[in-house]
Design a protein around this motif. Structure first.
Motif, PDB file in Angstrom:
ATOM      1  N   PHE A   1       0.841  -1.138  -0.073  1.00  0.00           N
ATOM      2  CA  PHE A   1       0.089  -0.055   0.082  1.00  0.00           C
ATOM      3  C   PHE A   1       0.855   1.389   0.052  1.00  0.00           C
ATOM      4  O   PHE A   1       0.762   1.998  -0.787  1.00  0.00           O
ATOM      5  CB  PHE A   1      -0.977  -0.073   1.186  1.00  0.00           C
ATOM      6  CG  PHE A   1      -1.808   1.306   1.342  1.00  0.00           C
ATOM      7  CD1 PHE A   1      -2.930   1.600   0.525  1.00  0.00           C
ATOM      8  CD2 PHE A   1      -1.551   2.031   2.504  1.00  0.00           C
ATOM      9  CE1 PHE A   1      -3.418   2.728   0.604  1.00  0.00           C
ATOM     10  CE2 PHE A   1      -2.355   3.131   2.640  1.00  0.00           C
ATOM     11  CZ  PHE A   1      -3.311   3.484   1.807  1.00  0.00           C
ATOM     12  N   ILE A   2       1.711   1.429   0.951  1.00  0.00           N
ATOM     13  CA  ILE A   2       2.797   2.445   1.043  1.00  0.00           C
ATOM     14  C   ILE A   2       3.473   2.593  -0.331  1.00  0.00           C
ATOM     15  O   ILE A   2       3.680   3.724  -0.700  1.00  0.00           O
ATOM     16  CB  ILE A   2       3.583   2.310   2.238  1.00  0.00           C
ATOM     17  CG1 ILE A   2       2.665   2.329   3.540  1.00  0.00           C
ATOM     18  CG2 ILE A   2       4.479   3.624   2.221  1.00  0.00           C
ATOM     19  CD1 ILE A   2       1.931   3.491   3.656  1.00  0.00           C
ATOM     20  N   ALA A   3       4.041   1.489  -0.631  1.00  0.00           N
ATOM     21  CA  ALA A   3       4.900   1.761  -1.916  1.00  0.00           C
ATOM     22  C   ALA A   3       4.295   2.070  -3.165  1.00  0.00           C
ATOM     23  O   ALA A   3       4.754   2.571  -3.819  1.00  0.00           O
ATOM     24  CB  ALA A   3       5.669   0.242  -2.083  1.00  0.00           C
ATOM     25  N   ALA A   4       3.052   1.654  -3.392  1.00  0.00           N
ATOM     26  CA  ALA A   4       2.159   1.902  -4.478  1.00  0.00           C
ATOM     27  C   ALA A   4       1.962   3.677  -4.673  1.00  0.00           C
ATOM     28  O   ALA A   4       2.109   3.956  -5.776  1.00  0.00           O
ATOM     29  CB  ALA A   4       0.814   1.494  -4.312  1.00  0.00           C
ATOM     30  N   PHE A   5       2.039   4.044  -3.707  1.00  0.00           N
ATOM     31  CA  PHE A   5       1.851   5.714  -3.614  1.00  0.00           C
ATOM     32  C   PHE A   5       3.095   6.458  -4.231  1.00  0.00           C
ATOM     33  O   PHE A   5       2.986   7.503  -4.846  1.00  0.00           O
ATOM     34  CB  PHE A   5       1.483   6.284  -2.413  1.00  0.00           C
ATOM     35  CG  PHE A   5       0.028   6.223  -1.876  1.00  0.00           C
ATOM     36  CD1 PHE A   5      -1.092   6.551  -2.644  1.00  0.00           C
ATOM     37  CD2 PHE A   5      -0.134   5.391  -0.611  1.00  0.00           C
ATOM     38  CE1 PHE A   5      -2.362   6.587  -2.226  1.00  0.00           C
ATOM     39  CE2 PHE A   5      -1.411   5.268  -0.352  1.00  0.00           C
ATOM     40  CZ  PHE A   5      -2.672   5.756  -1.084  1.00  0.00           C
ATOM     41  N   LYS A   6       4.277   5.666  -4.144  1.00  0.00           N
ATOM     42  CA  LYS A   6       5.585   6.378  -4.488  1.00  0.00           C
ATOM     43  C   LYS A   6       5.698   5.797  -5.945  1.00  0.00           C
ATOM     44  O   LYS A   6       6.676   6.783  -6.602  1.00  0.00           O
ATOM     45  CB  LYS A   6       6.612   5.635  -3.646  1.00  0.00           C
ATOM     46  CG  LYS A   6       6.849   5.645  -2.267  1.00  0.00           C
ATOM     47  CD  LYS A   6       7.281   7.092  -1.869  1.00  0.00           C
ATOM     48  CE  LYS A   6       7.421   7.252  -0.460  1.00  0.00           C
ATOM     49  NZ  LYS A   6       8.099   8.597  -0.081  1.00  0.00           N
TER      50      LYS A   6
ATOM     51  N   LEU B   1       1.329  -2.557  -7.749  1.00  0.00           N
ATOM     52  CA  LEU B   1       1.504  -2.755  -6.241  1.00  0.00           C
ATOM     53  C   LEU B   1       0.085  -2.426  -5.513  1.00  0.00           C
ATOM     54  O   LEU B   1      -0.165  -3.115  -4.450  1.00  0.00           O
ATOM     55  CB  LEU B   1       2.358  -1.708  -5.769  1.00  0.00           C
ATOM     56  CG  LEU B   1       4.016  -2.140  -5.747  1.00  0.00           C
ATOM     57  CD1 LEU B   1       4.902  -0.965  -5.600  1.00  0.00           C
ATOM     58  CD2 LEU B   1       4.473  -3.370  -5.233  1.00  0.00           C
ATOM     59  N   ALA B   2      -0.708  -1.429  -6.096  1.00  0.00           N
ATOM     60  CA  ALA B   2      -2.047  -1.388  -5.622  1.00  0.00           C
ATOM     61  C   ALA B   2      -2.943  -2.469  -5.712  1.00  0.00           C
ATOM     62  O   ALA B   2      -3.732  -2.828  -4.884  1.00  0.00           O
ATOM     63  CB  ALA B   2      -2.548  -0.060  -6.478  1.00  0.00           C
ATOM     64  N   LEU B   3      -2.823  -3.257  -6.846  1.00  0.00           N
ATOM     65  CA  LEU B   3      -3.631  -4.411  -6.935  1.00  0.00           C
ATOM     66  C   LEU B   3      -3.313  -5.551  -5.850  1.00  0.00           C
ATOM     67  O   LEU B   3      -4.220  -6.098  -5.580  1.00  0.00           O
ATOM     68  CB  LEU B   3      -3.410  -4.771  -8.601  1.00  0.00           C
ATOM     69  CG  LEU B   3      -4.320  -6.098  -8.811  1.00  0.00           C
ATOM     70  CD1 LEU B   3      -5.779  -5.995  -8.690  1.00  0.00           C
ATOM     71  CD2 LEU B   3      -4.066  -6.616 -10.356  1.00  0.00           C
ATOM     72  N   LEU B   4      -1.981  -5.662  -5.702  1.00  0.00           N
ATOM     73  CA  LEU B   4      -1.389  -6.569  -5.053  1.00  0.00           C
ATOM     74  C   LEU B   4      -2.008  -6.226  -3.632  1.00  0.00           C
ATOM     75  O   LEU B   4      -2.387  -7.249  -2.803  1.00  0.00           O
ATOM     76  CB  LEU B   4       0.016  -6.597  -5.119  1.00  0.00           C
ATOM     77  CG  LEU B   4       0.786  -7.817  -4.191  1.00  0.00           C
ATOM     78  CD1 LEU B   4       0.360  -9.057  -4.593  1.00  0.00           C
ATOM     79  CD2 LEU B   4       2.167  -7.579  -4.125  1.00  0.00           C
TER      80      LEU B   4
END
Length: 302
Positions: A91-96, A159-162
């Motif tokens: 979740f956090i990594a997706a925003f990056k 990443l957001a999908l994961l």
């Protein structure tokens, strides 16, 4: 009469708390992108602050009900904690790596992904309205993801999908592990994030500005979690899910106001389709629940 007034007050309070939690959750993307530290460092400190505050809430709340907190997780609780921690990292990594709106929109499909996985894993019936809303939301996500082909945004969308799949599995486990202290498992999950980040990165290598933002992020996460927990106790699940959709426009609005981030037209179009599917599905479930409540009341009067 007094019981009816009390029920209305509780419902109004529940609506307020759940709506507020959705808006606070909408700050996640802005805070993550405003912090210059890497995703693991952000995850580490959000987990630490979240653990302290949610843990304090778990200790405080039983004092209001007269019951002692049960802090024994068992293997089910530990499984929840580990799975929740893994979803949080994604979740956090997706925003990056992608737009805030993209993450919010993809995550909005979680109820449909949950329904699909529940049907596959535990053979829970997959209702026709849910199937129709899922197909519509899938079209919206496809429009949005297609626009990211050939760009760096596609990795963030993945990443957001994961994260969405991980969150859906978490929801299924929460429903299955009814005797597990879910809120405490969430606090332990936050602690695991801190411990993991501590071993793979240097959490102290951050600027003063990041220190403040990380504290705000951890606090907002804990506050939103508590608001959702308390609010969802007071209103039906369909109504809570409908109000939770407020996170999508809130996240996009905050990204525009604080980051001047305007996603491409395809993302806005896909987001509108997903939001329409979520709202239509939520409205259908809420209306059905209202009709059942009215029928029950009418039978009771007779």
């Amino acid at each position: 009469m007094e019981q009816a007034n009390e029920a209305e007050k509780n419902r109004a309070l529940g609506i307020l708390l759940v709506a507020a939690s959705a808006i606070v959750f909408g700050l996640s993307g802005v805070l993550t992108k405003s912090i210059t530290a890497d995703a693991l460092t952000v995850t580490c400190w959000r987990g630490f602050v979240g653990f302290l505050l949610i843990g304090a809430y778990v200790r405080w709340r039983p004092g209001q009900t007269g019951k002692r907190p049960d802090l024994r997780l068992g293997w089910r609780g530990w499984l929840l904690a580990v799975e929740g921690a893994a979803a949080s990292i994604a979740f956090i990594a997706a925003f990056k790596f992608t737009y805030v709106a993209n993450v919010a929109v993809i995550y909005a499909t979680a109820p449909f992904v949950t329904a699909l996985l529940a049907w596959i894993l535990v053979r829970e019936p997959f209702r026709l309205p849910t199937m129709a809303a899922a197909l519509l939301s899938l079209c919206g996500v496809a429009v949005m993801v297609h626009s990211g082909l050939g760009t760096g945004n596609l990795f963030g969308d993945g990443l957001a999908l994961l994260m969405t799949i991980g969150s859906s599995l978490y929801m299924i486990m929460v429903r299955g592990f009814r005797d597990t202290p879910v809120v405490w498992a969430g606090a332990v999950s936050s602690l695991l994030l801190f411990l993991f980040g501590r071993f793979v990165t240097d959490p102290l290598a951050i600027s003063r500005q990041d220190i403040v933002l990380l504290a705000v992020f951890g606090t907002s996460f804990a506050v939103a979690s508590v608001l959702w927990t308390e609010g969802s106790r007071l209103i039906p699940a369909p109504e809570a899910a409908l109000l939770g959709a407020a996170e999508i426009p809130a996240a996009a609005l905050f990204a525009w106001l604080f980051l001047s981030e305007i996603p491409p037209y395809a993302s806005l179009t896909g987001g509108a389709v997903v939001l329409a599917a979520v709202l239509a599905h939520g409205w259908h479930d809420w209306s059905s629940a209202q009709r059942l409540a009215q029928l029950s009341t009418a039978k009771a009067v007779k």
